[in-house]
Design an enzyme around this catalytic site. Structure first.
Site, PDB file in Angstrom:
ATOM      1  N   HIS A   1       1.909   1.371 -13.338  1.00 10.18           N
ATOM      2  CA  HIS A   1       3.237   0.110 -13.705  1.00 10.18           C
ATOM      3  C   HIS A   1       4.661   0.518 -13.326  1.00 10.18           C
ATOM      4  CE1 HIS A   1       3.874  -3.855 -15.632  1.00 10.18           C
ATOM      5  NE2 HIS A   1       4.931  -2.837 -16.316  1.00 10.18           N
TER       6      HIS A   1
ATOM      7  N   ASN B   1      -3.568   2.568 -13.509  1.00 14.59           N
ATOM      8  CA  ASN B   1      -2.697   1.502 -13.039  1.00 14.59           C
ATOM      9  C   ASN B   1      -1.855   2.122 -12.702  1.00 14.59           C
ATOM     10  OD1 ASN B   1      -2.156  -0.716 -12.415  1.00 14.59           O
ATOM     11  ND2 ASN B   1      -1.311  -1.185 -14.044  1.00 14.59           N
TER      12      ASN B   1
ATOM     13  N   ASN C   1       2.003   2.996  -2.825  1.00 23.39           N
ATOM     14  CA  ASN C   1       0.929   3.737  -3.737  1.00 23.39           C
ATOM     15  C   ASN C   1      -0.149   4.818  -2.670  1.00 23.39           C
ATOM     16  OD1 ASN C   1       2.327   4.204  -6.840  1.00 23.39           O
ATOM     17  ND2 ASN C   1       2.959   1.814  -5.667  1.00 23.39           N
TER      18      ASN C   1
ATOM     19  N   ILE D   1      -7.254  -9.557 -12.321  1.00 27.50           N
ATOM     20  CA  ILE D   1      -7.316  -9.177 -13.086  1.00 27.50           C
ATOM     21  C   ILE D   1      -8.533  -8.894 -13.754  1.00 27.50           C
ATOM     22  CG2 ILE D   1      -7.828 -10.022 -15.635  1.00 27.50           C
ATOM     23  CD1 ILE D   1      -5.065  -9.690 -14.664  1.00 27.50           C
ATOM     24  N   LEU D   2      -9.172  -7.729 -14.286  1.00 34.57           N
ATOM     25  CA  LEU D   2     -10.171  -6.972 -13.578  1.00 34.57           C
ATOM     26  C   LEU D   2     -11.457  -7.592 -15.459  1.00 34.57           C
ATOM     27  CD1 LEU D   2     -10.087  -3.581 -12.812  1.00 34.57           C
ATOM     28  CD2 LEU D   2     -10.769  -5.540 -11.353  1.00 34.57           C
TER      29      LEU D   2
ATOM     30  N   GLY E   1       0.631  -1.536  -0.103  1.00 31.37           N
ATOM     31  CA  GLY E   1      -0.484  -0.160  -0.422  1.00 31.37           C
ATOM     32  C   GLY E   1       0.288   1.451   0.311  1.00 31.37           C
TER      33      GLY E   1
ATOM     34  N   MET F   1      -3.718  -6.876  -7.860  1.00 33.29           N
ATOM     35  CA  MET F   1      -2.607  -8.120  -8.409  1.00 33.29           C
ATOM     36  C   MET F   1      -3.819  -8.963  -9.061  1.00 33.29           C
ATOM     37  SD  MET F   1       0.841  -7.250  -7.523  1.00 33.29           S
ATOM     38  CE  MET F   1       1.437  -8.556  -8.176  1.00 33.29           C
TER      39      MET F   1
END
Ligand code: GRF
Length: 208
Positions: free
Chosen positions: A110, A108, A14, A93-94, A12, A91
């Site tokens: 990255h 997001n 970020n 996938i949507l 956490g 972590m």
């Protein structure tokens, strides 16, 4: 005032950068209304709780498939009245259903300069390990809109970080977080909340 929901799975840091930016008014016209974790043990949950932010656990492990998991996430986003969804070390996938519902409203972070070292299988320390193995001199971080392609959505902000000859994946990960991720993610959220992002084809124009 936009409602921001942050999806997390891990430490956490970020999320913390977003919480701090809201409190320091570096993010305006946006408030974090809920933090949702796919991992019940995520330290990110403690960060949210210590700032009085509502938390919810939607444990990926108890769902037999992605669609059931995503349907539960989507219901939670709708009940939270999410205007912006931020994946901060999330972590899982949507699926297409969520992405269609929140097209250009999910961003997001990255830990590389997309299109390098991204896509399926590139996450966490592995991204930095591959950059060091390849021998690139510069890496960094990217904030992008989320679409059906892993790490494939329109790029919003990027920031470069030099790789040092004595870097390990761990030392590089920490420097990319400190020098890039924790800077560009709050900036991207503030731009979104103040309607400064304009999508033109596959490009994002930042309106002054
Ligand atoms: C960060 O390196 C981020 O770029 C990646 O996952 C890591 C999450 O770290 N998506 P944290 O949970 O925000 O500390």
């Amino acid at each position: 005032m936009l409602n921001i929901v942050v999806l997390v799975s891990g430490g956490g840091s970020n999320l913390q950068s977003l919480i701090d930016a809201v409190e320091q008014k570096k993010i305006t016209n946006g408030r974090i209304v809920e933090v949702i974790s796919s991992n019940p043990d995520a330290y990110a949950l403690k960060r949210a709780e210590s700032h009085g932010i509502k938390t919810r656990i939607i444990n990926r492990k108890i769902f037999s498939n992605t669609d059931e998991f995503c349907d539960t996430i989507k219901q939670a986003l709708q009940s939270a009245g999410a205007d912006l969804v931020v994946l901060a070390g999330f972590m899982s996938i949507l699926n297409k259903s969520i992405i269609d519902e929140y097209r250009h409203k999910i961003i997001n972070i990255h830990p590389s300069l997309i299109p390098a070292f991204c896509g399926k299988g590139f996450y966490g320390l592995k991204v930095h390990q591959k950059a060091i193995e390849y021998g690139v001199k510069i890496t960094g971080a990217t904030v992008h809109f989320v679409n059906e392609i892993p790490d494939g959505g329109e790029i919003i902000l990027q920031k470069a970080v030099e790789i040092r000859s004595d870097d390990t994946a761990e030392s590089l990960q920490l420097r990319v977080m400190k020098e890039a991720e924790w800077d560009i993610l709050p900036r991207a959220v503030d731009l979104f909340c103040n309607n400064k992002l304009e999508i033109n084809g596959n490009k994002v124009i930042i309106k002054e």
